[in-house]
Design a protein around this motif. Structure first.
Motif, PDB file in Angstrom:
ATOM      1  N   TRP A   1      67.916  63.302  63.010  1.00 28.27           N
ATOM      2  CA  TRP A   1      69.189  62.094  62.360  1.00 28.27           C
ATOM      3  C   TRP A   1      68.244  61.092  61.096  1.00 28.27           C
TER       4      TRP A   1
ATOM      5  N   ALA B   1      77.536  50.991  69.578  1.00 26.32           N
ATOM      6  CA  ALA B   1      78.217  51.588  68.550  1.00 26.32           C
ATOM      7  C   ALA B   1      78.816  52.487  68.703  1.00 26.32           C
ATOM      8  N   ARG B   2      79.067  53.017  69.679  1.00 24.90           N
ATOM      9  CA  ARG B   2      80.589  54.267  69.914  1.00 24.90           C
ATOM     10  C   ARG B   2      81.623  53.809  70.399  1.00 24.90           C
TER      11      ARG B   2
ATOM     12  N   ARG C   1      69.107  61.252  56.476  1.00 23.45           N
ATOM     13  CA  ARG C   1      68.968  59.689  56.002  1.00 23.45           C
ATOM     14  C   ARG C   1      68.399  59.342  54.816  1.00 23.45           C
TER      15      ARG C   1
ATOM     16  N   GLU D   1      67.514  51.188  62.978  1.00 19.07           N
ATOM     17  CA  GLU D   1      69.225  51.615  61.949  1.00 19.07           C
ATOM     18  C   GLU D   1      69.199  53.133  63.714  1.00 19.07           C
ATOM     19  N   PHE D   2      68.204  54.074  64.043  1.00 21.46           N
ATOM     20  CA  PHE D   2      68.764  54.665  64.936  1.00 21.46           C
ATOM     21  C   PHE D   2      68.709  54.713  66.514  1.00 21.46           C
TER      22      PHE D   2
ATOM     23  N   GLU E   1      72.534  52.755  66.420  1.00 18.70           N
ATOM     24  CA  GLU E   1      74.017  54.006  65.911  1.00 18.70           C
ATOM     25  C   GLU E   1      73.953  54.521  67.420  1.00 18.70           C
ATOM     26  N   ARG E   2      72.742  54.708  67.794  1.00 17.01           N
ATOM     27  CA  ARG E   2      72.462  55.508  69.348  1.00 17.01           C
ATOM     28  C   ARG E   2      73.288  54.664  70.468  1.00 17.01           C
ATOM     29  N   SER E   3      73.084  52.596  70.143  1.00 17.62           N
ATOM     30  CA  SER E   3      73.267  51.779  71.427  1.00 17.62           C
ATOM     31  C   SER E   3      74.708  52.595  71.766  1.00 17.62           C
TER      32      SER E   3
END
Length: 79
Positions: A29, A78-79, A33, A69-70, A73-75
């Protein structure tokens, strides 16, 4: 520190976290970035330190910003 944790986990037979391996999800990831087109041979910790120094920030601060941030985005939200 995370490398030491992984080694201790292997020695004691517990499952180690893999997100922070050299070619793990965090590193994959992180490369785009930080503007990299491929994985750095020196690893993500060194690259974060270099990026922090270039921007006048503390490496630990940049690491935790990037980690936030990582994780965001993986939570599942967030999807």
């Amino acid at each position: 520190m995370l490398y030491g944790y992984r080694v201790a986990s292997e020695i004691h037979g517990s499952e180690a976290m893999t997100d922070f391996e050299h070619r793990g999800p965090f590193a994959e990831w992180l490369w785009p970035r930080l503007g990299h087109t491929y994985a750095s041979p020196v690893g993500w910790a060194v690259e974060i330190t270099k990026a922090a120094e270039a921007s006048g920030r503390a490496g630990i601060d940049l690491f935790f910003d990037l980690l936030g941030e990582f994780k965001a985005e993986r939570s599942p939200e967030a999807r």
